[in-house]
Design a protein around this motif. Structure first.
Motif, PDB file in Angstrom:
ATOM      1  N   ASN A  60       0.803  -1.225   0.000  1.00  0.00           N
ATOM      2  CA  ASN A  60       0.000   0.000   0.000  1.00  0.00           C
ATOM      3  C   ASN A  60       0.839   1.279   0.000  1.00  0.00           C
ATOM      4  O   ASN A  60       0.296   2.371   0.105  1.00  0.00           O
ATOM      5  CB  ASN A  60      -0.983   0.011   1.177  1.00  0.00           C
ATOM      6  CG  ASN A  60      -0.325   0.157   2.531  1.00  0.00           C
ATOM      7  OD1 ASN A  60       0.868   0.376   2.641  1.00  0.00           O
ATOM      8  ND2 ASN A  60      -1.112   0.014   3.567  1.00  0.00           N
ATOM      9  N   ALA A  61       2.160   1.160  -0.122  1.00  0.00           N
ATOM     10  CA  ALA A  61       3.039   2.330  -0.034  1.00  0.00           C
ATOM     11  C   ALA A  61       2.739   3.360  -1.114  1.00  0.00           C
ATOM     12  O   ALA A  61       2.742   4.568  -0.848  1.00  0.00           O
ATOM     13  CB  ALA A  61       4.504   1.904  -0.098  1.00  0.00           C
ATOM     14  N   LEU A  62       2.452   2.910  -2.328  1.00  0.00           N
ATOM     15  CA  LEU A  62       2.168   3.874  -3.399  1.00  0.00           C
ATOM     16  C   LEU A  62       0.874   4.616  -3.140  1.00  0.00           C
ATOM     17  O   LEU A  62       0.786   5.827  -3.353  1.00  0.00           O
ATOM     18  CB  LEU A  62       2.126   3.155  -4.756  1.00  0.00           C
ATOM     19  CG  LEU A  62       3.441   2.499  -5.179  1.00  0.00           C
ATOM     20  CD1 LEU A  62       3.263   1.766  -6.495  1.00  0.00           C
ATOM     21  CD2 LEU A  62       4.563   3.520  -5.263  1.00  0.00           C
ATOM     22  N   GLU A  63      -0.128   3.911  -2.649  1.00  0.00           N
ATOM     23  CA  GLU A  63      -1.389   4.557  -2.288  1.00  0.00           C
ATOM     24  C   GLU A  63      -1.158   5.602  -1.197  1.00  0.00           C
ATOM     25  O   GLU A  63      -1.699   6.705  -1.239  1.00  0.00           O
ATOM     26  CB  GLU A  63      -2.391   3.508  -1.808  1.00  0.00           C
ATOM     27  CG  GLU A  63      -3.710   4.071  -1.362  1.00  0.00           C
ATOM     28  CD  GLU A  63      -4.633   3.015  -0.760  1.00  0.00           C
ATOM     29  OE1 GLU A  63      -5.591   3.421  -0.091  1.00  0.00           O
ATOM     30  OE2 GLU A  63      -4.393   1.811  -0.942  1.00  0.00           O
ATOM     31  N   MET A  64      -0.326   5.250  -0.221  1.00  0.00           N
ATOM     32  CA  MET A  64      -0.036   6.183   0.866  1.00  0.00           C
ATOM     33  C   MET A  64       0.710   7.412   0.348  1.00  0.00           C
ATOM     34  O   MET A  64       0.495   8.521   0.830  1.00  0.00           O
ATOM     35  CB  MET A  64       0.783   5.504   1.964  1.00  0.00           C
ATOM     36  CG  MET A  64       0.069   4.377   2.651  1.00  0.00           C
ATOM     37  SD  MET A  64      -1.459   4.932   3.417  1.00  0.00           S
ATOM     38  CE  MET A  64      -2.389   3.432   3.382  1.00  0.00           C
ATOM     39  N   LEU A  65       1.573   7.212  -0.646  1.00  0.00           N
ATOM     40  CA  LEU A  65       2.291   8.352  -1.204  1.00  0.00           C
ATOM     41  C   LEU A  65       1.348   9.330  -1.886  1.00  0.00           C
ATOM     42  O   LEU A  65       1.596  10.532  -1.894  1.00  0.00           O
ATOM     43  CB  LEU A  65       3.359   7.887  -2.195  1.00  0.00           C
ATOM     44  CG  LEU A  65       4.637   7.412  -1.531  1.00  0.00           C
ATOM     45  CD1 LEU A  65       5.513   6.673  -2.516  1.00  0.00           C
ATOM     46  CD2 LEU A  65       5.385   8.580  -0.908  1.00  0.00           C
ATOM     47  N   GLU A  66       0.264   8.831  -2.431  1.00  0.00           N
ATOM     48  CA  GLU A  66      -0.700   9.735  -3.054  1.00  0.00           C
ATOM     49  C   GLU A  66      -1.428  10.562  -2.000  1.00  0.00           C
ATOM     50  O   GLU A  66      -1.929  11.636  -2.287  1.00  0.00           O
ATOM     51  CB  GLU A  66      -1.682   8.961  -3.920  1.00  0.00           C
ATOM     52  CG  GLU A  66      -1.003   8.440  -5.180  1.00  0.00           C
ATOM     53  CD  GLU A  66      -1.930   7.747  -6.124  1.00  0.00           C
ATOM     54  OE1 GLU A  66      -2.035   8.210  -7.265  1.00  0.00           O
ATOM     55  OE2 GLU A  66      -2.539   6.741  -5.727  1.00  0.00           O
ATOM     56  N   LEU A  67      -1.450  10.078  -0.765  1.00  0.00           N
ATOM     57  CA  LEU A  67      -2.064  10.833   0.333  1.00  0.00           C
ATOM     58  C   LEU A  67      -1.066  11.765   1.001  1.00  0.00           C
ATOM     59  O   LEU A  67      -1.434  12.592   1.816  1.00  0.00           O
ATOM     60  CB  LEU A  67      -2.599   9.873   1.407  1.00  0.00           C
ATOM     61  CG  LEU A  67      -3.746   8.968   1.016  1.00  0.00           C
ATOM     62  CD1 LEU A  67      -3.987   7.949   2.123  1.00  0.00           C
ATOM     63  CD2 LEU A  67      -4.996   9.769   0.750  1.00  0.00           C
ATOM     64  N   GLU A  68       0.202  11.634   0.662  1.00  0.00           N
ATOM     65  CA  GLU A  68       1.278  12.286   1.383  1.00  0.00           C
ATOM     66  C   GLU A  68       1.192  13.790   1.478  1.00  0.00           C
ATOM     67  O   GLU A  68       1.819  14.375   2.336  1.00  0.00           O
ATOM     68  CB  GLU A  68       2.636  11.897   0.808  1.00  0.00           C
ATOM     69  CG  GLU A  68       2.887  12.303  -0.630  1.00  0.00           C
ATOM     70  CD  GLU A  68       3.292  13.732  -0.847  1.00  0.00           C
ATOM     71  OE1 GLU A  68       3.786  14.390   0.077  1.00  0.00           O
ATOM     72  OE2 GLU A  68       3.106  14.210  -1.962  1.00  0.00           O
ATOM     73  N   SER A  69       0.458  14.428   0.611  1.00  0.00           N
ATOM     74  CA  SER A  69       0.470  15.888   0.606  1.00  0.00           C
ATOM     75  C   SER A  69       0.106  16.482   1.955  1.00  0.00           C
ATOM     76  O   SER A  69       0.502  17.581   2.284  1.00  0.00           O
ATOM     77  CB  SER A  69      -0.481  16.415  -0.471  1.00  0.00           C
ATOM     78  OG  SER A  69      -1.796  16.005  -0.189  1.00  0.00           O
ATOM     79  N   SER A  70      -0.625  15.740   2.762  1.00  0.00           N
ATOM     80  CA  SER A  70      -1.034  16.284   4.045  1.00  0.00           C
ATOM     81  C   SER A  70      -0.357  15.613   5.231  1.00  0.00           C
ATOM     82  O   SER A  70      -0.668  15.928   6.367  1.00  0.00           O
ATOM     83  CB  SER A  70      -2.549  16.149   4.189  1.00  0.00           C
ATOM     84  OG  SER A  70      -2.896  14.785   4.197  1.00  0.00           O
TER      85      SER A  70
END
Length: 127
Positions: A60-70
């Motif tokens: 799920n690391a890539l999915e989490m990176l898409e959330l990373e902005s916050s």
């Protein structure tokens, strides 16, 4: 105001948090983080970030990176997970799709992996 991008289960968790300051179903944390940012609910943002940061895996690391902005800690955890599993993740179809959607983050990951590999190379050369 009702968050329009939440499904029924996520909306129940959103309302539950507003009334009790807790989330009973952590699987909705990613969606709730987006809603928390959109509706400026710092306590919900913190709760979601804490859970998500502790649950980053290679799948799920890539999915989490898409959330990373916050979530800087979430981003760091996700990047570290990608670095640790770079041989599998960087050559996956998911990473290819991710790179098309998030090219700047993909570039940042590439640089982090190269930096990590360079550090390893220097350590080996010292031996």
């Amino acid at each position: 105001m009702i968050p329009e991008l939440l499904n029924h289960s996520q909306l129940e968790n959103f309302n539950e948090f507003l009334y009790s300051a807790r989330i009973s179903d952590d699987k909705n944390s990613a969606s709730l983080l987006v809603a928390a940012d959109k509706y400026d609910i710092p306590a919900l943002t913190r709760t979601c970030k804490e859970y998500l940061t502790s649950s980053v895996t290679s799948s799920n690391a890539l999915e989490m990176l898409e959330l990373e902005s916050s979530a800087e800690a979430l981003k760091e955890s996700a990047v570290k997970t990608v670095i640790d599993g770079y041989q599998t993740i960087l050559f996956s179809k998911e990473y290819e799709e991710f790179a098309l959607r998030s090219s700047m983050v993909a570039l940042e990951i590439s640089r982090a992996v190269i930096s990590h590999l360079s550090s390893l190379r220097k350590e080996i050369d010292k031996l």
